[in-house]
Design a protein around this motif. Structure first.
Motif, PDB file in Angstrom:
ATOM      1  N   VAL A 118       0.843  -1.074  -0.151  1.00  0.00           N
ATOM      2  CA  VAL A 118      -0.049  -0.020   0.074  1.00  0.00           C
ATOM      3  C   VAL A 118       0.806   1.271   0.072  1.00  0.00           C
ATOM      4  CG1 VAL A 118      -1.618   1.434   1.356  1.00  0.00           C
ATOM      5  CG2 VAL A 118      -1.919  -1.047   0.915  1.00  0.00           C
ATOM      6  N   ARG A 119       2.009   1.237   0.742  1.00  0.00           N
ATOM      7  CA  ARG A 119       2.943   2.546   0.822  1.00  0.00           C
ATOM      8  C   ARG A 119       3.704   2.641  -0.747  1.00  0.00           C
ATOM      9  NH1 ARG A 119       6.229   0.209   5.698  1.00  0.00           N
ATOM     10  NH2 ARG A 119       6.027  -1.488   4.426  1.00  0.00           N
ATOM     11  N   LYS A 120       3.776   1.665  -1.177  1.00  0.00           N
ATOM     12  CA  LYS A 120       4.364   2.065  -2.634  1.00  0.00           C
ATOM     13  C   LYS A 120       3.263   2.380  -3.689  1.00  0.00           C
ATOM     14  CE  LYS A 120       7.904  -1.756  -2.178  1.00  0.00           C
ATOM     15  NZ  LYS A 120       7.352  -2.519  -1.282  1.00  0.00           N
ATOM     16  N   LEU A 121       2.018   1.970  -3.467  1.00  0.00           N
ATOM     17  CA  LEU A 121       0.800   2.126  -4.211  1.00  0.00           C
ATOM     18  C   LEU A 121       0.528   3.663  -4.122  1.00  0.00           C
ATOM     19  CD1 LEU A 121      -1.288   0.960  -6.045  1.00  0.00           C
ATOM     20  CD2 LEU A 121      -2.585   0.508  -4.362  1.00  0.00           C
ATOM     21  N   ARG A 122       0.823   4.260  -2.908  1.00  0.00           N
ATOM     22  CA  ARG A 122       0.480   5.661  -2.600  1.00  0.00           C
ATOM     23  C   ARG A 122       1.473   6.452  -3.251  1.00  0.00           C
ATOM     24  NH1 ARG A 122      -2.568   7.583   1.015  1.00  0.00           N
ATOM     25  NH2 ARG A 122      -2.731   5.671   2.374  1.00  0.00           N
ATOM     26  N   LEU A 123       2.612   6.155  -3.459  1.00  0.00           N
ATOM     27  CA  LEU A 123       3.747   6.666  -4.166  1.00  0.00           C
ATOM     28  C   LEU A 123       3.368   6.752  -5.600  1.00  0.00           C
ATOM     29  CD1 LEU A 123       6.936   5.489  -2.798  1.00  0.00           C
ATOM     30  CD2 LEU A 123       5.853   7.540  -2.193  1.00  0.00           C
ATOM     31  N   LEU A 124       2.869   5.571  -6.203  1.00  0.00           N
ATOM     32  CA  LEU A 124       2.188   5.742  -7.725  1.00  0.00           C
ATOM     33  C   LEU A 124       1.152   6.594  -7.772  1.00  0.00           C
ATOM     34  CD1 LEU A 124       2.561   4.344 -10.336  1.00  0.00           C
ATOM     35  CD2 LEU A 124       0.681   2.965  -9.695  1.00  0.00           C
ATOM     36  N   ARG A 125       0.121   6.692  -6.808  1.00  0.00           N
ATOM     37  CA  ARG A 125      -0.910   7.592  -6.992  1.00  0.00           C
ATOM     38  C   ARG A 125      -0.364   9.108  -6.769  1.00  0.00           C
ATOM     39  NH1 ARG A 125      -4.629   9.350  -2.824  1.00  0.00           N
ATOM     40  NH2 ARG A 125      -2.942   9.992  -1.780  1.00  0.00           N
ATOM     41  N   ASP A 126       0.603   9.300  -5.919  1.00  0.00           N
ATOM     42  CA  ASP A 126       0.851  10.726  -5.731  1.00  0.00           C
ATOM     43  C   ASP A 126       1.799  11.068  -7.179  1.00  0.00           C
ATOM     44  OD1 ASP A 126      -0.143  10.978  -3.336  1.00  0.00           O
ATOM     45  OD2 ASP A 126       1.770  10.639  -2.219  1.00  0.00           O
ATOM     46  N   LEU A 127       2.336  10.068  -7.701  1.00  0.00           N
ATOM     47  CA  LEU A 127       2.908  10.453  -9.081  1.00  0.00           C
ATOM     48  C   LEU A 127       1.898  10.850 -10.118  1.00  0.00           C
ATOM     49  CD1 LEU A 127       5.531  10.660 -10.810  1.00  0.00           C
ATOM     50  CD2 LEU A 127       5.448   8.140 -11.228  1.00  0.00           C
ATOM     51  N   ALA A 128       1.043  10.285 -10.124  1.00  0.00           N
ATOM     52  CA  ALA A 128      -0.169  10.475 -10.942  1.00  0.00           C
ATOM     53  C   ALA A 128      -0.749  12.095 -10.814  1.00  0.00           C
ATOM     54  CB  ALA A 128      -1.250   9.723 -11.005  1.00  0.00           C
ATOM     55  N   ASP A 129      -0.648  12.402  -9.441  1.00  0.00           N
ATOM     56  CA  ASP A 129      -1.212  13.716  -9.051  1.00  0.00           C
ATOM     57  C   ASP A 129       0.029  14.755  -9.216  1.00  0.00           C
ATOM     58  OD1 ASP A 129      -3.772  12.600  -8.379  1.00  0.00           O
ATOM     59  OD2 ASP A 129      -3.168  12.479  -6.178  1.00  0.00           O
ATOM     60  N   GLY A 174       2.911  14.592 -10.656  1.00  0.00           N
ATOM     61  CA  GLY A 174       3.565  14.565 -12.371  1.00  0.00           C
ATOM     62  C   GLY A 174       5.339  14.461 -12.164  1.00  0.00           C
ATOM     63  N   THR A 175       5.944  14.336 -11.215  1.00  0.00           N
ATOM     64  CA  THR A 175       7.271  14.263 -11.420  1.00  0.00           C
ATOM     65  C   THR A 175       7.697  13.365  -9.919  1.00  0.00           C
ATOM     66  OG1 THR A 175       7.956  16.215 -10.074  1.00  0.00           O
ATOM     67  CG2 THR A 175       7.640  16.193 -12.383  1.00  0.00           C
ATOM     68  N   ILE A 176       8.719  12.577 -10.076  1.00  0.00           N
ATOM     69  CA  ILE A 176       9.384  11.904  -8.883  1.00  0.00           C
ATOM     70  C   ILE A 176      10.028  12.563  -7.953  1.00  0.00           C
ATOM     71  CG2 ILE A 176      11.366  10.440  -8.234  1.00  0.00           C
ATOM     72  CD1 ILE A 176      10.937   8.391 -10.781  1.00  0.00           C
ATOM     73  N   ALA A 177      10.337  14.130  -8.181  1.00  0.00           N
ATOM     74  CA  ALA A 177      10.899  14.930  -7.434  1.00  0.00           C
ATOM     75  C   ALA A 177       9.921  15.336  -6.542  1.00  0.00           C
ATOM     76  CB  ALA A 177      11.883  16.016  -8.282  1.00  0.00           C
ATOM     77  N   ALA A 178       8.724  15.904  -7.153  1.00  0.00           N
ATOM     78  CA  ALA A 178       7.604  16.365  -6.388  1.00  0.00           C
ATOM     79  C   ALA A 178       7.129  15.334  -5.317  1.00  0.00           C
ATOM     80  CB  ALA A 178       6.415  17.096  -7.360  1.00  0.00           C
ATOM     81  N   VAL A 179       6.907  14.158  -5.676  1.00  0.00           N
ATOM     82  CA  VAL A 179       6.429  12.993  -4.813  1.00  0.00           C
ATOM     83  C   VAL A 179       7.622  12.939  -3.739  1.00  0.00           C
ATOM     84  CG1 VAL A 179       5.980  10.537  -4.558  1.00  0.00           C
ATOM     85  CG2 VAL A 179       5.481  11.715  -6.722  1.00  0.00           C
ATOM     86  N   ALA A 180       8.881  12.882  -4.101  1.00  0.00           N
ATOM     87  CA  ALA A 180       9.821  12.731  -3.041  1.00  0.00           C
ATOM     88  C   ALA A 180       9.799  13.682  -1.969  1.00  0.00           C
ATOM     89  CB  ALA A 180      11.338  12.669  -3.782  1.00  0.00           C
ATOM     90  N   ALA A 181       9.690  15.195  -2.431  1.00  0.00           N
ATOM     91  CA  ALA A 181       9.445  16.328  -1.502  1.00  0.00           C
ATOM     92  C   ALA A 181       8.350  16.107  -0.529  1.00  0.00           C
ATOM     93  CB  ALA A 181       9.410  17.480  -2.463  1.00  0.00           C
ATOM     94  N   ALA A 182       7.053  15.428  -1.313  1.00  0.00           N
ATOM     95  CA  ALA A 182       5.855  15.630  -0.245  1.00  0.00           C
ATOM     96  C   ALA A 182       6.000  14.658   0.814  1.00  0.00           C
ATOM     97  CB  ALA A 182       4.800  15.150  -1.354  1.00  0.00           C
ATOM     98  N   HIS A 183       6.974  13.451   0.580  1.00  0.00           N
ATOM     99  CA  HIS A 183       7.163  12.431   1.504  1.00  0.00           C
ATOM    100  C   HIS A 183       8.362  12.457   2.196  1.00  0.00           C
ATOM    101  CE1 HIS A 183       3.612   9.985   0.227  1.00  0.00           C
ATOM    102  NE2 HIS A 183       3.753  10.350  -0.731  1.00  0.00           N
ATOM    103  N   ASN A 184       9.303  13.463   1.971  1.00  0.00           N
ATOM    104  CA  ASN A 184      10.439  13.577   2.723  1.00  0.00           C
ATOM    105  C   ASN A 184      11.382  12.599   2.354  1.00  0.00           C
ATOM    106  OD1 ASN A 184      10.081  16.054   4.029  1.00  0.00           O
ATOM    107  ND2 ASN A 184       8.627  15.004   5.412  1.00  0.00           N
ATOM    108  N   TYR A 185      11.395  12.179   0.964  1.00  0.00           N
ATOM    109  CA  TYR A 185      12.337  11.016   0.599  1.00  0.00           C
ATOM    110  C   TYR A 185      13.278  11.646  -0.429  1.00  0.00           C
ATOM    111  CZ  TYR A 185       8.783   7.379   2.138  1.00  0.00           C
ATOM    112  OH  TYR A 185       8.004   6.519   2.896  1.00  0.00           O
TER     113      TYR A 185
END
Length: 316
Positions: free
Chosen positions: A4-15, A17-28
Motif C-alpha cells: 500500500v505504501r508503494k501504491l500511494r507513491l504511484l498515486r501521488d506520481l499521477a497527481d 507529475g514528477t518523482i521529485a515532487a513526490v519525493a518532496a511530499a514524503h521527505n524521501y
C-alpha cells in the motif's frame, strides 16, 4: 500482494507529475522513490512507468493501477473510521483547514463546542485558500476542511476526496450607491488576487454582463475590501459571510439545515438576520451563489472525530 505504501507513491506520481515532487511530499530522496516504484512494478508484474526525456509518465497499466488505488485508500479509511467508532471518547489530533470568512464566522463557536464536549481532541486549524486544500487532504496534513466554490466557478470532483454541503450564500455587489452589475461597466473595481476563485468569479459575472472589470485595487480580506468600498475606492463583489458578525458561543443555536445532507441557506431568504453593510456601503444581491462544503478524504466521513466536527459547524 501489492504494498500500500508503494501504491500511494504511484498515486501521488499521477497527481504531482514528477518523482521529485513526490519525493518532496514524503521527505524521501528521488532515488528512494524510484526504487520503491521499481519494486512496485515487480510486485505488479507489469511496467508502470515509461521514461520521457528526464522524466517519467505512467504507462496504461500504471494509470489503471493508480486509478484503482483510490478505492484501496478509501477502504482503508473506512476501516480506520469503523475501528475508531469502537473506542470510548474522542482523542487524538484533528487537523482542520478553512478559508478566512469561515474562520471568522463559523469556526470559533464550533471549536468551543468541540473543546467542551470532546476535551480529548487536539484541534489545530490552518487558514488557507480552498485551492490548496485537496493536496493537503491527500497528503494527510489535514483531516477535514471547509471549502467553497461558485456556481460560476465550479470545482471538478476529486476522486480522492468526498464532500458534504454546508451552506449556500448570496453574493452582493458592494458600492457607495445603489447599482446593479450591468451599471458597473465604467466603475473601478476592488478585486481579489488573480488566481483566486473569488477573482475568477467576479470576472465571469462581469463577462456575463458584457464587460471586463477594471481593477484599481486587489485585496483578499473582505473587511479590507468593504473598507475600501466605503472610502469610495471602487465597487466589489462580496459573499454573505463577509457581512456577518464574528461567531460567538451564544450563536450556537443559529439555524442549521433540516437534514445533514441539505445546505442551509443564509441571507434574506434563509434563517438569521439580514446582512448588515458597513456605514457608507450599499449592498445589491446578485444571482450568483457561493457554496460552502466540508471536504475530507474518501472513506473518512464517518470517522467519529470528523462527524463531531461537521455536527459542531452545522450547529454554528
Amino acid at each position: 500482494m501489492l504494498d500500500v505504501r508503494k501504491l500511494r507513491l504511484l498515486r501521488d506520481l499521477a497527481d504531482r507529475g514528477t518523482i521529485a515532487a513526490v519525493a518532496a511530499a514524503h521527505n524521501y530522496t528521488p532515488s528512494a522513490v524510484s526504487q520503491q516504484l521499481a519494486a512496485l512494478e515487480r510486485e505488479a508484474g507489469a511496467a508502470l512507468l515509461a521514461r520521457t526525456g528526464r522524466g517519467v509518465t505512467l504507462t496504461p497499466a500504471g494509470a489503471v493501477l493508480a486509478a484503482h488505488a483510490e478505492e484501496v485508500f478509501a477502504a482503508l479509511e473506512r476501516a480506520t473510521a469503523a475501528l475508531a467508532a469502537t473506542r470510548t471518547g474522542l482523542t487524538g489530533p484533528l487537523r482542520i483547514g478553512a478559508f478566512p470568512t469561515a474562520m471568522r464566522t463559523l469556526l470559533p463557536t464550533a471549536l468551543a463546542t468541540l473543546a467542551r464536549e470532546h476535551p480529548g481532541l487536539d484541534l489545530t486549524v490552518d487558514e488557507l485558500d480552498p485551492a490548496l486544500v485537496p493536496a493537503r487532504l491527500r497528503d494527510g496534513s489535514l483531516d477535514v476542511a471547509l471549502v467553497h466554490d461558485y456556481d460560476l466557478v465550479p470545482i471538478a470532483p476529486d476522486p480522492a476526496l468526498e464532500t458534504a454541503p454546508l451552506l449556500d450564500e448570496t453574493m452582493y455587489l458592494a458600492a457607495t450607491r445603489p447599482l446593479d452589475l450591468a451599471a458597473c461597466r465604467d466603475e473601478r473595481w476592488i478585486l481579489a488576487g488573480p488566481g483566486t476563485l473569488c477573482h475568477t468569479m467576479t470576472i465571469r459575472a462581469c463577462e456575463a454582463e458584457g464587460f471586463l472589470p477594471r481593477a484599481r485595487h486587489h485585496a483578499d480580506d473582505f473587511v479590507t475590501v468593504l473598507t475600501l468600498v466605503a472610502a469610495g475606492q471602487g465597487v466589489a463583489v462580496v459573499p454573505e459571510l463577509a457581512l456577518r458578525p464574528p461567531s460567538s458561543p451564544s450563536a450556537a443555536a443559529a439555524a442549521a439545515p433540516s437534514s445533514p445532507s441539505d445546505p442551509a441557506p443564509v441571507g434574506p431568504s434563509g434563517p438569521g438576520a439580514a446582512p448588515v453593510a458597513p456605514a457608507g456601503v450599499v449592498l445589491t444581491p446578485l444571482r450568483t451563489r457561493r457554496r460552502t462544503r466540508f471536504a475530507y478524504r474518501a472513506g473518512t466521513g464517518a470517522h467519529p472525530s470528523i462527524a463531531a466536527f461537521t455536527a459542531a459547524v452545522r450547529a454554528a
